[in-house]
Design an enzyme around this catalytic site. Structure first.
Site, PDB file in Angstrom:
ATOM      1  N   GLU A   1      -4.584  25.998   6.245  1.00 49.72           N
ATOM      2  CA  GLU A   1      -4.336  25.959   7.704  1.00 49.72           C
ATOM      3  C   GLU A   1      -3.009  25.295   8.036  1.00 49.72           C
ATOM      4  OE1 GLU A   1      -7.005  28.334   8.528  1.00 49.72           O
ATOM      5  OE2 GLU A   1      -5.543  27.620   9.980  1.00 49.72           O
TER       6      GLU A   1
HETATM    7  C1  LIG Z   1      -8.799  27.217  -1.247  1.00 48.13           C
HETATM    8  C2  LIG Z   1      -7.796  27.861  -0.344  1.00 48.13           C
HETATM    9  C3  LIG Z   1      -8.235  28.624   0.719  1.00 48.13           C
HETATM   10  C4  LIG Z   1      -7.331  29.267   1.558  1.00 48.13           C
HETATM   11  N1  LIG Z   1      -7.782  30.099   2.552  1.00 48.13           N
HETATM   12  C5  LIG Z   1      -6.899  30.904   3.203  1.00 48.13           C
HETATM   13  C6  LIG Z   1      -7.359  31.933   4.087  1.00 48.13           C
HETATM   14  O1  LIG Z   1      -8.559  32.080   4.331  1.00 48.13           O
HETATM   15  N2  LIG Z   1      -6.445  32.746   4.648  1.00 48.13           N
HETATM   16  C7  LIG Z   1      -5.101  32.637   4.411  1.00 48.13           C
HETATM   17  O2  LIG Z   1      -4.328  33.413   4.953  1.00 48.13           O
HETATM   18  N3  LIG Z   1      -4.630  31.661   3.569  1.00 48.13           N
HETATM   19  C8  LIG Z   1      -5.495  30.815   2.971  1.00 48.13           C
HETATM   20  N4  LIG Z   1      -5.037  29.842   2.113  1.00 48.13           N
HETATM   21  C9  LIG Z   1      -3.604  29.717   1.899  1.00 48.13           C
HETATM   22  C10 LIG Z   1      -3.039  28.450   2.490  1.00 48.13           C
HETATM   23  O3  LIG Z   1      -3.006  28.527   3.888  1.00 48.13           O
HETATM   24  C11 LIG Z   1      -1.672  28.225   1.842  1.00 48.13           C
HETATM   25  O4  LIG Z   1      -1.921  27.819   0.490  1.00 48.13           O
HETATM   26  C12 LIG Z   1      -0.845  27.210   2.573  1.00 48.13           C
HETATM   27  O5  LIG Z   1      -0.447  27.698   3.821  1.00 48.13           O
HETATM   28  C13 LIG Z   1       0.406  26.797   1.773  1.00 48.13           C
HETATM   29  O6  LIG Z   1       1.094  27.900   1.303  1.00 48.13           O
HETATM   30  P1  LIG Z   1       1.499  27.950  -0.250  1.00 48.13           P
HETATM   31  O7  LIG Z   1       0.284  27.727  -1.057  1.00 48.13           O
HETATM   32  O8  LIG Z   1       2.248  29.197  -0.499  1.00 48.13           O
HETATM   33  O9  LIG Z   1       2.436  26.717  -0.463  1.00 48.13           O
HETATM   34  P2  LIG Z   1       4.008  26.667  -0.184  1.00 48.13           P
HETATM   35  O10 LIG Z   1       4.303  27.294   1.128  1.00 48.13           O
HETATM   36  O11 LIG Z   1       4.708  27.182  -1.389  1.00 48.13           O
HETATM   37  O12 LIG Z   1       4.259  25.105  -0.055  1.00 48.13           O
HETATM   38  C14 LIG Z   1       4.507  24.245  -1.181  1.00 48.13           C
HETATM   39  C15 LIG Z   1       4.992  22.888  -0.633  1.00 48.13           C
HETATM   40  O13 LIG Z   1       6.214  23.074   0.085  1.00 48.13           O
HETATM   41  C16 LIG Z   1       6.104  22.575   1.404  1.00 48.13           C
HETATM   42  N5  LIG Z   1       6.850  23.429   2.335  1.00 48.13           N
HETATM   43  C17 LIG Z   1       6.864  24.780   2.379  1.00 48.13           C
HETATM   44  N6  LIG Z   1       7.664  25.195   3.383  1.00 48.13           N
HETATM   45  C18 LIG Z   1       8.169  24.098   3.976  1.00 48.13           C
HETATM   46  C19 LIG Z   1       9.048  23.865   5.088  1.00 48.13           C
HETATM   47  N7  LIG Z   1       9.546  24.881   5.796  1.00 48.13           N
HETATM   48  N8  LIG Z   1       9.344  22.589   5.414  1.00 48.13           N
HETATM   49  C20 LIG Z   1       8.842  21.565   4.717  1.00 48.13           C
HETATM   50  N9  LIG Z   1       7.985  21.718   3.669  1.00 48.13           N
HETATM   51  C21 LIG Z   1       7.650  22.966   3.301  1.00 48.13           C
HETATM   52  C22 LIG Z   1       4.608  22.583   1.717  1.00 48.13           C
HETATM   53  O14 LIG Z   1       4.262  21.614   2.703  1.00 48.13           O
HETATM   54  C23 LIG Z   1       4.009  22.266   0.351  1.00 48.13           C
HETATM   55  O15 LIG Z   1       3.989  20.873   0.151  1.00 48.13           O
HETATM   56  C24 LIG Z   1      -5.934  29.129   1.324  1.00 48.13           C
HETATM   57  C25 LIG Z   1      -5.483  28.313   0.274  1.00 48.13           C
HETATM   58  C26 LIG Z   1      -6.399  27.697  -0.558  1.00 48.13           C
HETATM   59  C27 LIG Z   1      -5.891  26.854  -1.701  1.00 48.13           C
END
Ligand SMILES: Cc1cc2nc3c(=O)[nH]c(=O)nc-3n(C[C@H](O)[C@H](O)[C@H](O)COP(=O)(O)OP(=O)(O)OC[C@H]3O[C@@H](n4cnc5c(N)ncnc54)[C@H](O)[C@@H]3O)c2cc1C
Length: 566
Positions: A426
């Site tokens: 989220e």
């Molecule tokens: C168990 C689980 C359930 C989930 N359920 C859903 C779901 O139902 N539907 C759905 O659509 N998604 C879902 N997600 C996805 C989840 O919303 C994403 O994992 C999350 O938004 C982070 O994206 P990412 O994993 O690609 O991390 P990344 O975006 O790669 O982030 C990695 C790190 O970089 C930081 N970061 C990235 N961009 C920036 C920025 N612009 N400024 C500062 N810091 C930044 C982040 O804060 C984080 O610390 C789920 C994830 C998990 C693990």
């Protein structure tokens, strides 16, 4: 592990801390007065204690599995889900026009917290459906509303949200799933989505996916995204699940926690979808769902914190080591400190979540822009602080258990494993903090200053009688005011390195305010002693946090990736 619904704490916070009476005094929520609150909380509390809690360990030990393309949920989950649905808890705030109870979000937030304490893996599915209902209520056509809402509200069908793709996580605008116009009012959806919570299961007759996708030719980035409703089974004319749609679960993720919840890699292969909201209005529509879910995820953190606290208190009252005033480890000052911190932080996070929910309800009931700004300001704080608290408190819970906290059989470790994801999904807590220092201070800090005025007025009004509690709260609000002024005056890009400490400092000060109010309501009760603990021992953290928030970004960014790798 038994769980006792914290009904007294809810009652105190609603009555004395977050001003729920204002919600019940509106015409919109006139029926949600004291009697309704008590009945709702008692009924939901019983469900959580008796029906949901026993399924929590079972789900952890018997993960959801994918068998021949179909997801099978852990033993007992389907019955527990049915009990949630039959009680009307899938969406107690949904519009009565389509079968909802129309209760304030404040009560739904409290119920969500209790359900998360009892079984967070299961509750995550309900939360997704709640968000989908709200998005459809606000953005879908009447035909879609009439067809889908009654089924989602009753729990016969469930909902998901599909944003994330391998290359599009926090950067949702990078998504590549496409939606081609079929020329008959529908679209063909093609692409892969990952991490989809409750993307499939055997507990409901249909699974309805809200999918973000791009219509060919639409602009790059978030501006070009549209939202589509893509059901697993396409409803027939009578509204029953009909033909299988062109989508499938590719695999389930193997996760650190929430094992009972299937987290799916989804493949959309020309699946039929219906547009929700305007073309290229997808992000706006999805934000309705995400804001609801952000508060809901904050409440998940609070729920797990409460459950972990109860478990630690019970353990510490039994475990004997060394000589102590009580004969058990809860007589040792350091253990008492940990338990007090768990209790005080859970109270703070709960109060912030409910204050945010009250602001949302007041906005809904009055349309007042100030309430809208208050709700917008508090949402990222409720999400990030609620979930950070869930993690920190579960962590302390393990420590209180000693070696047995590291051994799975006590359940202390499960709390931490389950709740850890709440700081990630989220919108990561880092993204919440960016939202706070960016969009939520874009009003020049007006909403933040209005809240700080309120805190200072409260502290001033009791300063004379309770200087030891009121004075530090007033001072903390003043320090936060100066920090907010400094951030507002700064270039938004330069605010970001201090965003996370700023959010936490805000939560700290809110905690001081809410503990102070509880202490004033019960000056001779445990609330006053807990407030003294919080204000003396935890509130001072705001000074260091504010200093970090004010520091310019160069001290962070001067460290190159090469420096860090050296
Ligand atoms: C168990 C689980 C359930 C989930 N359920 C859903 C779901 O139902 N539907 C759905 O659509 N998604 C879902 N997600 C996805 C989840 O919303 C994403 O994992 C999350 O938004 C982070 O994206 P990412 O994993 O690609 O991390 P990344 O975006 O790669 O982030 C990695 C790190 O970089 C930081 N970061 C990235 N961009 C920036 C920025 N612009 N400024 C500062 N810091 C930044 C982040 O804060 C984080 O610390 C789920 C994830 C998990 C693990």
């Amino acid at each position: 592990m038994p769980y006792r619904a914290p009904l007294e704490s809810f009652q105190l916070i609603l009555d004395q801390v977050v001003g729920y009476d204002a919600v019940a005094a509106t015409e919109r929520f006139a029926e949600a007065g004291a009697e309704t609150v008590q009945a709702v909380m008692a009924e939901a509390g019983r469900l959580c204690e008796d029906v949901l809690t026993p399924t929590n360990r079972v789900g952890d030990q018997n993960p959801a599995v994918l068998e021949n393309g179909v997801v099978r949920t852990p033993p007992g989950f389907a019955d527990a889900y049915r009990a949630i649905a039959e009680g009307g808890w899938v969406s107690s705030s949904a519009d009565p026009e389509h079968g909802g109870m129309g209760l304030p979000i404040t009560l739904t937030t409290a119920v969500n917290e209790m359900m998360s304490a009892a079984n967070m893996a299961l509750q995550t599915g309900t939360l997704m459906t709640q968000g989908q209902i709200e998005a459809l209520e606000n953005h879908a056509s009447d035909a879609i509303k009439d067809l889908y809402l009654p089924k989602l509200i009753s729990g016969e069908w469930s909902g998901t949200m599909n944003l994330t793709e391998p290359q599009a996580g926090s950067d949702v605008g990078a998504l590549t799933t496409k939606a081609e116009d079929n020329g008959d009012g529908t679209y063909a959806i093609t692409g892969q989505k990952i991490y989809i919570t409750w993307g499939d299961h055997d507990m409901a007759d249909n699974v309805c996916h809200l999918v973000l996708a791009r219509i060919p030719g639409a602009p790059a980035g978030t501006k070009g995204i549209s939202l589509f409703l893509v059901p697993k089974f396409i409803p027939d004319e009578a509204g029953n699940p009909g033909e299988r749609n062109g989508l499938r679960v590719v695999s389930l993720e193997k996760k650190m926690g929430t094992h009972g919840c299937p987290t799916c890699v989804m493949s959309y292969e020309g699946a039929t979808g219906w547009l929700v909201g305007a073309e290229q209005g997808g992000i706006k529509a999805m934000f309705t769902m995400m804001n609801n879910a952000r508060l809901g995820v904050g409440a998940q953190g609070v729920g797990v914190a409460e459950a972990a606290t109860q478990a630690a208190i019970a353990w510490a009252a039994e475990r004997k080591q060394g000589k102590s005033s009580t004969g058990t480890i809860d007589g040792h000052a350091d253990v008492r400190r940990m338990l007090a911190e768990m209790r005080a932080e859970t109270f703070t996070a709960r109060s912030i979540a409910l204050a945010c929910a009250v602001a949302i309800d007041m906005q809904t009931a009055t349309g007042d822009a100030e309430w809208a700004a208050r709700a917008a300001l508090l949402t990222p704080i409720a999400k990030a602080f609620g979930t950070d608290t869930g993690i920190a408190v579960s962590q302390l819970g393990i420590q209180v258990h000693g070696g047995m906290g590291y051994i799975e059989e006590t359940g202390a470790a499960q709390f931490l494993r389950d709740v850890r994801v709440t700081a990630i999904y989220e919108g990561t807590n880092g993204i919440q903090a960016m939202d706070l220092v960016g969009r939520k201070l874009a009003d020049g800090g007006e909403a933040a200053f209005a809240l700080l005025d309120e805190i200072e007025e409260c502290a001033e009004s009791v300063r004379h009688d309770h200087p030891m509690l009121a004075e530090p709260v007033w001072q903390a609000a003043e320090t936060l005011r100066e920090t907010t002024e400094a951030l507002v005056a700064r270039d938004p890009a330069d605010r970001q390195a201090g965003a996370v400490p700023f959010l936490r400092a805000f939560a700290r000060v809110l905690g001081g305010y809410f503990h102070l109010k509880a202490a004033m309501a019960r000056p001779d009760g445990p609330e006053a002693r807990l407030a003294a603990f919080y204000i003396t021992r935890l509130l001072p953290e705001h000074t260091g946090l504010c200093a970090q928030a004010r520091a310019k970004s160069d001290t962070v960014m001067a460290l190159s990736p090469e420096d860090l790798a050296a």
